[in-house]
Design a protein around this motif. Structure first.
Motif, short mmCIF file in Angstrom:
data_model
loop_
_atom_site.label_atom_id
_atom_site.label_comp_id
_atom_site.label_asym_id
_atom_site.label_seq_id
_atom_site.Cartn_x
_atom_site.Cartn_y
_atom_site.Cartn_z
N ALA A 129 48.45 36.00 44.45
CA ALA A 129 48.18 37.44 44.59
C ALA A 129 47.17 37.83 43.54
O ALA A 129 47.04 37.17 42.50
N ASN A 130 46.43 38.92 43.81
CA ASN A 130 45.49 39.40 42.82
C ASN A 130 46.12 40.51 41.98
O ASN A 130 47.22 40.98 42.27
N ALA A 131 45.41 40.92 40.95
CA ALA A 131 45.97 41.89 40.00
C ALA A 131 46.25 43.24 40.66
O ALA A 131 47.24 43.90 40.33
N ASN A 167 43.48 37.94 31.71
CA ASN A 167 42.10 38.10 31.28
C ASN A 167 41.49 39.32 31.96
O ASN A 167 42.21 40.14 32.55
N ALA A 168 40.18 39.47 31.90
CA ALA A 168 39.52 40.66 32.43
C ALA A 168 39.80 40.88 33.91
O ALA A 168 39.86 42.03 34.37
N SER A 169 40.01 39.80 34.66
CA SER A 169 40.28 39.95 36.09
C SER A 169 41.63 40.61 36.36
O SER A 169 41.89 41.05 37.49
N ILE A 211 45.32 42.64 25.72
CA ILE A 211 46.19 43.82 25.81
C ILE A 211 45.52 44.99 25.09
O ILE A 211 45.47 46.11 25.61
N ASN A 212 44.99 44.75 23.91
CA ASN A 212 44.34 45.81 23.14
C ASN A 212 43.17 46.41 23.90
O ASN A 212 42.89 47.60 23.79
N THR A 213 42.51 45.58 24.69
CA THR A 213 41.35 46.04 25.44
C THR A 213 41.73 46.84 26.67
O THR A 213 41.13 47.89 26.96
N TYR A 214 42.76 46.39 27.41
CA TYR A 214 43.03 46.97 28.72
C TYR A 214 44.24 47.91 28.78
O TYR A 214 44.34 48.72 29.68
#
Length: 294
Positions: A129-131, A167-169, A211-214
């Motif tokens: 599955a995707n995010a 990750n970013a995805s 986590i800090n980024t998103y």
């Protein structure tokens, strides 16, 4: 998991009381012969775990499979064990059965036995599955447990995946969760056990940075790590009891007791040498090495 210097790990108290001081093991719903555990089996597993030390939490992978919650929750409630509940997401019929089993357990036993709920496990890593899809399922489960009749609005809802899948995805999923469940195994990175601690720390740091980024409000929970005591080696990673003990001391024994941690695994449901055996208990439920921290 306890030895990557506590100061190097994430500081601060967790906002969810249910997860505070969580320390324990992943537990399979199957016995080594592949059959499903009975309620008596779950009761014995919990009693045995408590006899090993200050372990208070168990992560279960499913809600409906093997009637996990129907059989595990009553003895967990009796013995004061908290459960990190798994809800599989692979297909809609299975997902609905999992939610139904969770809802039935909450209706019968309240919610105080729940440390958190993981919606899916390693779906990103497997490509199942995707995010975005997983984020919607997280919102779905959160809406269900937050109903007034259950009062579960403060139950942490998250997802478990490998450290490198966070990750970013996965940005949409980061935004949806209360906790990021991180699975990290230096063993599968083909490193000598002497480098296990620093390899694990790097996975932890990389995940925390994302986590800090998103979603800086999300908390990092360590949902799986361990080192096999038997079975095939993996490159420079050697599966021995001595190495299992070293990794336990180096990683488990360095994590603050305020940091939620579920070790993989209490007792294997497969047998070496065909597969690596990660269990810390033998077939008679005796520890393979000293589980006290130095």
């Amino acid at each position: 998991m306890k030895s990557v210097q506590a100061a190097a790990l994430i500081a601060g108290a967790l906002p969810f009381a249910a997860a505070a001081n969580a320390r324990g093991f992943n537990m399979a719903a199957q016995k080594p012969d592949g059959s499903c555990k009975t309620q008596a089996d779950w009761a014995y597993n919990f009693k045995n775990m408590k006899s090993l030390g200050d372990f208070t939490d168990v992560r279960v992978y499913a809600s409906s499979d093997c009637n996990t919650l129907a059989l595990a929750v009553p003895p967990a409630v009796d013995q004061g064990i908290k459960l990190l509940v798994g809800v599989w997401t692979e297909d809609e019929a299975h997902f609905q059965a999992e939610k139904d089993a969770l809802e039935a357990a909450m209706a019968a036993h309240g919610i105080n036995w729940i440390s958190g709920i993981s919606v899916g496990s390693e779906d990103l890593y497997r490509g199942d599955a995707n995010a975005d899809t997983l984020a919607q399922k997280v919102y779905d489960v959160r809406g269900m447990v937050s109903q007034d009749k259950y009062g579960g609005s403060n139950i942490p809802i998250g997802h478990v995946d490998t450290y490198n899948a966070w990750n970013a995805s996965a940005a949409a999923l980061f935004k949806a969760v209360d906790f990021v469940g991180m699975d990290a195994y230096p063993y599968w990175q083909s490193v000598d056990v002497s480098k296990g601690k620093e390899t694990f720390q790097q996975a932890l740091t990389d995940t925390q940075n994302n986590i800090n980024t998103y979603n800086s409000a999300a908390k990092l929970w360590i949902t799986e790590t361990g080192w096999p005591t038997a079975g095939p080696d993996y490159g420079a990673s050697k599966a021995t009891v001595a190495n299992g003990k070293t990794f336990w001391d180096d990683v488990f024994c360095g994590i603050s007791p305020d940091y939620p941690t579920w070790w993989y695994i209490n007792r294997d449901y497969y047998v070496a040498p065909a597969s690596q055996a990660f269990g810390v208990l033998d077939e008679n439920f005796n520890p393979l090495f000293d589980l006290t921290c130095p």
